[in-house]
Enzyme design. Structure first.
Site, PDB file in Angstrom:
ATOM      1  N   LYS A 115       0.638  -1.091  -0.098  1.00  0.00           N
ATOM      2  CA  LYS A 115       0.101  -0.005   0.076  1.00  0.00           C
ATOM      3  C   LYS A 115       0.842   1.256  -0.089  1.00  0.00           C
ATOM      4  O   LYS A 115       0.446   2.276  -0.603  1.00  0.00           O
ATOM      5  CB  LYS A 115      -1.067  -0.111   1.206  1.00  0.00           C
ATOM      6  N   LYS A 196      -3.757  -9.683  -8.244  1.00  0.00           N
ATOM      7  CA  LYS A 196      -5.198  -9.630  -7.305  1.00  0.00           C
ATOM      8  C   LYS A 196      -6.109  -8.666  -7.696  1.00  0.00           C
ATOM      9  O   LYS A 196      -5.978  -7.472  -8.016  1.00  0.00           O
ATOM     10  CB  LYS A 196      -4.789  -9.636  -5.934  1.00  0.00           C
ATOM     11  N   LYS A 199      -9.562  -2.836  -6.627  1.00  0.00           N
ATOM     12  CA  LYS A 199     -10.129  -1.526  -7.103  1.00  0.00           C
ATOM     13  C   LYS A 199      -9.157  -0.549  -7.356  1.00  0.00           C
ATOM     14  O   LYS A 199      -9.261   0.192  -8.129  1.00  0.00           O
ATOM     15  CB  LYS A 199     -11.235  -0.909  -6.049  1.00  0.00           C
TER      16      LYS A 199
END
Ligand code: TRP
Length: 326
Positions: A115, A196, A199
């Site tokens: 992230k 994966k 969004k």
């Protein structure tokens, strides 16, 4: 004998997609309906503050996520279903856990590394601390089973470590939590099947459960099949979707064709989009109902939070005493 307790959660990323469904929610519903567990399910809005979403959007996404989970079969009569911020004890316990968790352990978390790469301009302390809040979610209810996808296993292991660090420093109080892996943990992105389904790469990478049949067809049509390097992760992903959503006969037909090298990707894509559209037909209708009747839906959630708080308050009363702040 008391039933084993389950806790799981999703972030309010708005429209749930097929990856969320197969990797998590489908299993939640199954576990709930088995009657074998005492289930707690949560929409973690405080976790979502660590991302880039703006406030207005968050507010509507939380509500949408709730409506979608209800429409998928999370049943407030059978499970304790609530929104994280409506139970303030989550963040309170996270603070206490912060003080038993070594920074070095959080630096190892792969989701934090991923992230941080995705949001380079917003690497906030909350993002770093995210797994500690997650551990608090789970341990506030002394849950022992955590149904999650493969990508969350590391966080559940950390939860177990945190319970141990707390118990060693103070007294034996928190149980050990275990990840309960689902059968289809990983759905890949349509356009980049090495990654994966998420969004964060953009809407064209995912099939939202609320997507209309037209949109589903359009997105699947654009899905990548061959990588050209002899591997076809995209085609494998489509076969996995077919297996999950089509009737057995249709799936078998494509497996047989595949063995002979006779699969036409156009046909496969059509079969995949048709089966997904049909599978979520009923869902789309129910979702609309929960969205339209906002007052009733919000009431369901506040009732759920009250139920959750009965447990949360009891845990925190004990924890405050154990650490010596009361
Ligand atoms: N981190 C989880 C995810 O990204 C969401 C989550 C937050 C969670 N708290 C949790 C999952 C507690 C299981 C248990 O999917």
């Amino acid at each position: 004998m008391a039933k084993d307790r389950i806790f799981s959660a999703v972030q309010p990323t708005g429209d749930l997609h097929v990856g969320n469904y197969l990797g998590a929610i489908k299993n939640w519903v199954k576990l709930q309906n088995s009657g074998k567990y005492d289930c707690f399910f949560c929409v973690v809005d405080y976790h979502s503050l660590t991302g880039d979403m703006d406030a207005k959007k968050r507010h509507s996404q939380v509500f949408k996520t709730v409506a979608e989970l209800l429409a998928l079969g999370i049943d407030p009569e059978k499970s304790t279903f609530f929104i994280q911020s409506e139970v303030p004890e989550h963040t309170e316990l996270a603070w206490i856990f912060n003080t038993v968790t070594p920074m070095s352990e959080l630096l190892r978390m792969t989701q934090f590394k991923d992230k941080s790469g995705d949001q380079k301009k917003n690497i906030n302390v909350g993002l770093f601390d995210y797994p500690v809040l997650q551990s608090a979610d789970i341990l506030l209810y002394k849950a022992t089973h955590v149904p999650v996808g493969q990508d969350q296993v590391q966080h559940v292991e950390l939860t177990r470590d945190i319970a141990r660090w707390f118990n060693n420093r103070y007294e034996d109080f928190f149980p050990e939590a275990k990840a309960k892996l689902t059968e289809f943990p990983k759905v890949m992105s349509l356009l980049n099947p090495e990654k994966k389904m998420s969004k964060s790469y953009g809407d064209a990478h995912v099939i939202n459960l609320s997507d209309s049949p037209e949109i589903i067809e359009k997105k699947i049509k654009k899905a990548v099949t061959d990588s050209g390097k002899g591997k076809a992760p995209g085609a494998e992903n489509l076969m996995m979707l077919l297996k999950s959503f089509a009737d057995k006969g249709t799936f078998k037909q494509f497996v047989e064709a595949g063995k002979k090298g006779e699969v036409r990707y156009g046909d496969l894509k059509k079969a995949v989009s048709d089966s997904i559209s049909l599978y979520f037909n009923d869902f789309r209708e129910k979702r609309e109902g929960f969205l339209v009747d906002e007052v009733k839906t919000r009431k369901i959630m506040s009732t759920g939070a009250e139920k959750a708080r009965l447990v949360a308050i009891e845990t925190m009363d004990r924890v405050r005493k154990i650490v010596g702040v009361r």
